[in-house]
Motif scaffolding. Structure first.
Motif, PDB file in Angstrom:
ATOM      1  N   VAL B  98       0.433  -0.928  -0.359  1.00 18.19           N
ATOM      2  CA  VAL B  98      -0.116   0.358  -0.011  1.00 18.19           C
ATOM      3  C   VAL B  98       0.943   1.067   0.338  1.00 18.19           C
ATOM      4  O   VAL B  98       0.300   1.912  -0.684  1.00 18.19           O
ATOM      5  N   ALA B  99       1.945   0.760   0.886  1.00 17.77           N
ATOM      6  CA  ALA B  99       2.667   1.954   1.125  1.00 17.77           C
ATOM      7  C   ALA B  99       3.484   2.595  -0.736  1.00 17.77           C
ATOM      8  O   ALA B  99       3.321   4.322  -1.162  1.00 17.77           O
ATOM      9  N   ARG B 100       3.928   1.165  -1.289  1.00 22.40           N
ATOM     10  CA  ARG B 100       4.760   1.744  -2.281  1.00 22.40           C
ATOM     11  C   ARG B 100       3.233   2.145  -3.575  1.00 22.40           C
ATOM     12  O   ARG B 100       3.972   2.879  -4.032  1.00 22.40           O
ATOM     13  N   VAL B 113       6.033   2.717   7.288  1.00 22.13           N
ATOM     14  CA  VAL B 113       5.307   1.435   8.253  1.00 22.13           C
ATOM     15  C   VAL B 113       5.935   0.986   9.049  1.00 22.13           C
ATOM     16  O   VAL B 113       4.927   0.491   9.910  1.00 22.13           O
ATOM     17  N   ARG B 114       6.898   1.015   9.660  1.00 22.04           N
ATOM     18  CA  ARG B 114       7.028   1.227  10.934  1.00 22.04           C
ATOM     19  C   ARG B 114       6.712   1.398  11.823  1.00 22.04           C
ATOM     20  O   ARG B 114       5.849   1.363  13.001  1.00 22.04           O
ATOM     21  N   GLU B 115       6.434   2.857  11.559  1.00 18.13           N
ATOM     22  CA  GLU B 115       5.608   4.282  12.483  1.00 18.13           C
ATOM     23  C   GLU B 115       3.879   3.778  12.765  1.00 18.13           C
ATOM     24  O   GLU B 115       3.946   3.776  13.467  1.00 18.13           O
ATOM     25  N   ILE B 116       3.995   3.178  11.776  1.00 21.93           N
ATOM     26  CA  ILE B 116       1.809   2.773  11.608  1.00 21.93           C
ATOM     27  C   ILE B 116       2.186   1.510  12.247  1.00 21.93           C
ATOM     28  O   ILE B 116       0.971   1.765  12.677  1.00 21.93           O
ATOM     29  N   MET B 117       2.965   0.639  12.042  1.00 24.53           N
ATOM     30  CA  MET B 117       2.784  -0.771  12.801  1.00 24.53           C
ATOM     31  C   MET B 117       2.613  -0.861  14.311  1.00 24.53           C
ATOM     32  O   MET B 117       1.833  -1.033  14.784  1.00 24.53           O
ATOM     33  N   ASP B 118       3.558   1.066  14.591  1.00 21.11           N
ATOM     34  CA  ASP B 118       4.040   1.090  16.568  1.00 21.11           C
ATOM     35  C   ASP B 118       2.868   1.417  16.655  1.00 21.11           C
ATOM     36  O   ASP B 118       2.214   0.973  17.529  1.00 21.11           O
ATOM     37  N   LYS B 119       1.998   2.589  15.890  1.00 26.26           N
ATOM     38  CA  LYS B 119       0.886   3.246  16.439  1.00 26.26           C
ATOM     39  C   LYS B 119      -0.392   2.574  16.591  1.00 26.26           C
ATOM     40  O   LYS B 119      -1.010   2.469  17.564  1.00 26.26           O
ATOM     41  N   THR B 120      -0.669   1.106  15.095  1.00 21.78           N
ATOM     42  CA  THR B 120      -1.827   1.032  14.951  1.00 21.78           C
ATOM     43  C   THR B 120      -1.729  -0.610  16.220  1.00 21.78           C
ATOM     44  O   THR B 120      -2.805  -2.000  16.229  1.00 21.78           O
ATOM     45  N   VAL B 141      -5.020  -3.505  10.899  1.00 22.20           N
ATOM     46  CA  VAL B 141      -4.244  -3.366  10.031  1.00 22.20           C
ATOM     47  C   VAL B 141      -4.903  -2.340   8.594  1.00 22.20           C
ATOM     48  O   VAL B 141      -4.696  -1.800   7.988  1.00 22.20           O
ATOM     49  N   GLY B 142      -6.036  -2.643   8.465  1.00 17.75           N
ATOM     50  CA  GLY B 142      -7.134  -1.962   7.507  1.00 17.75           C
ATOM     51  C   GLY B 142      -6.755  -0.302   8.280  1.00 17.75           C
ATOM     52  O   GLY B 142      -7.215   0.551   7.173  1.00 17.75           O
ATOM     53  N   ILE B 143      -7.032  -0.792   8.944  1.00 22.54           N
ATOM     54  CA  ILE B 143      -6.696   1.268   9.948  1.00 22.54           C
ATOM     55  C   ILE B 143      -5.658   1.625   9.513  1.00 22.54           C
ATOM     56  O   ILE B 143      -5.352   3.107   8.945  1.00 22.54           O
ATOM     57  N   ALA B 144      -4.473   1.217   9.884  1.00 25.67           N
ATOM     58  CA  ALA B 144      -2.460   1.348   9.472  1.00 25.67           C
ATOM     59  C   ALA B 144      -3.067   1.350   7.778  1.00 25.67           C
ATOM     60  O   ALA B 144      -1.827   2.242   7.842  1.00 25.67           O
ATOM     61  N   GLN B 145      -3.267   0.901   6.828  1.00 27.68           N
ATOM     62  CA  GLN B 145      -3.151   1.135   5.366  1.00 27.68           C
ATOM     63  C   GLN B 145      -3.682   2.579   4.833  1.00 27.68           C
ATOM     64  O   GLN B 145      -3.199   3.608   4.504  1.00 27.68           O
ATOM     65  N   ALA B 146      -4.986   2.974   5.992  1.00 26.82           N
ATOM     66  CA  ALA B 146      -5.099   3.535   5.958  1.00 26.82           C
ATOM     67  C   ALA B 146      -4.947   5.135   6.298  1.00 26.82           C
ATOM     68  O   ALA B 146      -5.012   6.472   5.688  1.00 26.82           O
ATOM     69  N   MET B 147      -3.622   5.068   7.389  1.00 29.43           N
ATOM     70  CA  MET B 147      -2.694   5.910   7.866  1.00 29.43           C
ATOM     71  C   MET B 147      -1.263   6.425   6.937  1.00 29.43           C
ATOM     72  O   MET B 147      -1.395   7.165   7.594  1.00 29.43           O
TER      73      MET B 147
END
Lengths: 293, 342
Positions: B98-100, B113-120, B141-147
């Protein structure tokens, strides 16, 4: 596009799909090579490829059935639509991933003429021209399978439609010889073809009025032409069927001739069906929420 | 700011949303509230570019979806009602994809990606296949992809549906954390959820905006009068018992058992008339048995609005843009507007 391409490739090789496609293609080409070239004593790899090309009937639907249909079934198409990509990049990413999997198999098949050369004289130019033709034929059929997959949300339905459509294309040449060369037969066939095309237009646009109006116009033009210039229709539909028969174009490649017009034809078919797939995906943005196939 | 202007979506003869107009200001959590089938998901899908509108426009920070959809989509992160996940990928692989697709590359991609995984809080699950994760983790994970990609607006379609109470609390906490750095729009049909999480509400019913503003504004505007249920013994002279009490709008007698009298007293909200009513009954020789005040709540307003939505005039669609012009500074201050009903 690169993100989609990488993700698709990963999906093919993390599941069985990619391996099955490559394995079946290599297994069959290996058996044919053994039978025709080694046991048969022929150095023409083109003949082997000609026989192997029939396997596209089975392996193209297997590889392409899920490529777009699965996205819709699993609702992951919403992610693709919401990403800053555009339908063109999505379809191109998916198509190039399909071609890459196919190219892996064709890449291995490139060694076959070299192996054959150990046992006799091989005409490398005609062998590799045939392999290029085989690759182009595969690319065109993969684009066709991609388009069928984009029409439905059921991979099984996509596979069945792809299989029978490819079978129909294989038999198109035979069907052409069954149609009378008279103008009336061609006229009737054109009217039926116009109805089928308008049905596809309706499927893509979900606009009954537009599809109906298109059919009325097409049928009207055909009627006018038939009554004014009936000679135009004589033998024209069988000729059209022969022109559309994608497998017949491969005959020249199989005979060791690199037919540039056939190569252009395959590129055109590929381009048309990739564009159709893009339009089909875009059309869903407008018609999502309606029942599909 | 996201501006939705006269948005209409039709599926053949069925109109999912009709002439919807509202705007989303930055830095707030908006709740899109409505019963099932009201048009919440359709509205969100159009705002995010997943669905094309039959009529109307959506502009995201001035960028029209129709003119430059990719630029508009870069500003939005979207979690659809069903998280769009690939079961055969791990959360890490999925988020990298998703990030790419959002245009991140190299170290920036890895760091985001690392930061969002930590946050979520999905880092410990980053190596497991998504299909093996619990529903709560899939939602994360769904919310993480949105962030990912730090979008200005995050749109979440029923983010807590199907989760257990603990997971619901975790997701709501996460949404509140998001509000610091993003504008969040979430849809729900759970009143408690929007009351707890959202700053602003948009109530949608039958494809139209029924009310908009803060919870207090909506209750103020749409809640109507408070009511007081009174039951007293049929003793004394009670014919003028409610006369002279400040704040009473009208009194309506209600059914009561034999020997009792029942009243429903409608009073202006903001005034507490209970003490005055009690004293009046005493002074008139009455015996008060029951006194119960009912003030409008979001639930009663919501039920009221969604039940009467069919009465909304199609000729007078709610338009915040038009209302903003009409109401001037008042609406500029509170960001709300007054829906027009026939």
């Amino acid at each position: 596009m690169r993100a989609i391409y990488q993700k698709e490739l990963k999906t093919y090789f993390s599941s069985m799909t990619g391996y099955v496609f490559i394995g079946v293609l290599l297994l069959l080409s290996g058996i044919m090579c053994l039978w025709v070239n080694l046991l048969g004593g022929l150095s023409n790899f083109e003949y082997t490829l000609s026989m192997v090309s029939y396997i596209f009937l089975l392996i193209v639907p297997v590889l392409t059935m899920s490529v777009v249909a699965d996205e819709r079934r699993n609702k992951t198409d919403q992610l693709l639509y919401s990403l800053p990509l555009g339908t063109g990049r999505i379809i191109l990413g998916k198509y190039f991933a399909l071609v890459t999997v196919f190219a892996c198999a064709v890449g291995v098949m490139c060694f076959y003429p070299l192996i054959l050369s150990l046992y006799g004289t091989v005409n490398f130019l005609s062998a590799y021209a045939a392999l290029l033709g085989f690759f182009l034929l595969g690319c065109a059929l993969l684009a066709f399978g991609l388009f069928i997959s984009s029409l439905t949300e059921s991979p099984v339905i996509a596979a069945v439609i792809s299989f029978f459509s490819l079978l129909f294309l294989y038999l198109l040449g035979s069907f052409a010889s069954m149609i009378p060369a008279g103008a009336s037969a061609s006229f009737i066939c054109y009217v039926i073809l116009a109805a089928l095309l308008c049905l596809i237009v309706y499927r893509l646009t979900r606009n009954g009025f537009f599809a109906g109006a298109l059919y009325v116009i097409a049928a009207g033009v055909l009627c006018v032409l038939y009554f004014l210039r009936p000679a135009l229709f004589e033998g024209s539909f069988p000729a059209l069927m022969n022109w559309l028969c994608v497998y017949d174009r491969y005959t020249d490649f199989a005979n060791g001739v690199f037919d540039l017009s056939a190569a252009v034809y395959y590129f055109s078919v590929t381009g048309i069906f990739v564009c159709f797939s893009m339009q089909s995906l875009e059309a869903r943005r407008w018609n999502e929420g309606r029942s599909g196939l | 700011m996201i501006c939705v202007n006269h948005l209409t979506k039709k599926y053949g003869s069925h109109t999912a949303i009709e002439d919807l107009s509202f705007s989303i200001e930055e830095g707030k959590i908006y709740g899109l509230l409505g019963p099932n089938g009201a048009g919440k998901s359709t509205t969100m899908n159009i705002i995010t570019g997943c669905l094309a509108a039959s009529a109307g426009t959506v502009t995201v920070d001035g960028i029209d979806h129709f003119e430059d959809s990719r630029a508009a989509k870069r500003l939005i992160g979207y979690l659809p009602e069903m998280p769009p996940l690939y079961g055969d990928l791990t959360p890490y692989e999925y988020l990298c994809f998703v990030a790419r697709a959002k245009g991140l590359k190299g170290e920036a991609l890895e760091a985001d990606v690392r930061e969002i995984m930590d946050k979520t809080r999905i880092t410990e699950m980053s190596g497991r296949l998504i299909r093996n994760l619990s529903k709560g983790y899939r939602q994360r994970v769904g919310i993480a992809q949105a962030m990912l990609g730090n979008p200005k607006y995050i749109i979440l379609d029923e983010p807590t549906v199907g989760l257990d109470p603990l997971q619901i609390i975790e997701i709501r906490t996460l949404i509140r954390e998001l509000s610091g750095s993003h504008t969040v729009i979430l849809s729900s049909h759970i009143l408690a959820e929007v009351q707890e999480v959202c700053d602003q509400l948009l109530i949608i019913a039958d494809g139209k905006i029924a009310a908009a503003g803060t919870i207090e504004q909506i209750i103020d505007r749409e809640g109507g009068d408070g009511t007081l249920s009174v039951i007293a013994k049929d003793e004394g002279d009670l014919s003028e018992v409610f006369d002279g009490i400040q704040g009473i709008e009208r009194v309506q007698p209600t059914d009561a058992d034999e020997g009792l009298l029942g009243f429903t007293v409608f009073f202006r909200r903001g005034s507490d008339i209970r003490e005055a009513v009690y004293r009046s009954f005493v002074s008139h020789g009455g015996v008060l048995l029951d006194l119960h005040a009912n003030v409008p709540t979001l639930e009663s307003v919501f039920l009221h609005l969604t039940e009467r939505s069919e009465e909304i005039s199609p000729e007078e669609p709610v338009s915040p843009a038009a209302d903003a012009k009409d109401d001037g500074d008042e609406n500029q201050e509170d960001g709300g507007y007054t829906p027009q009903f026939r």
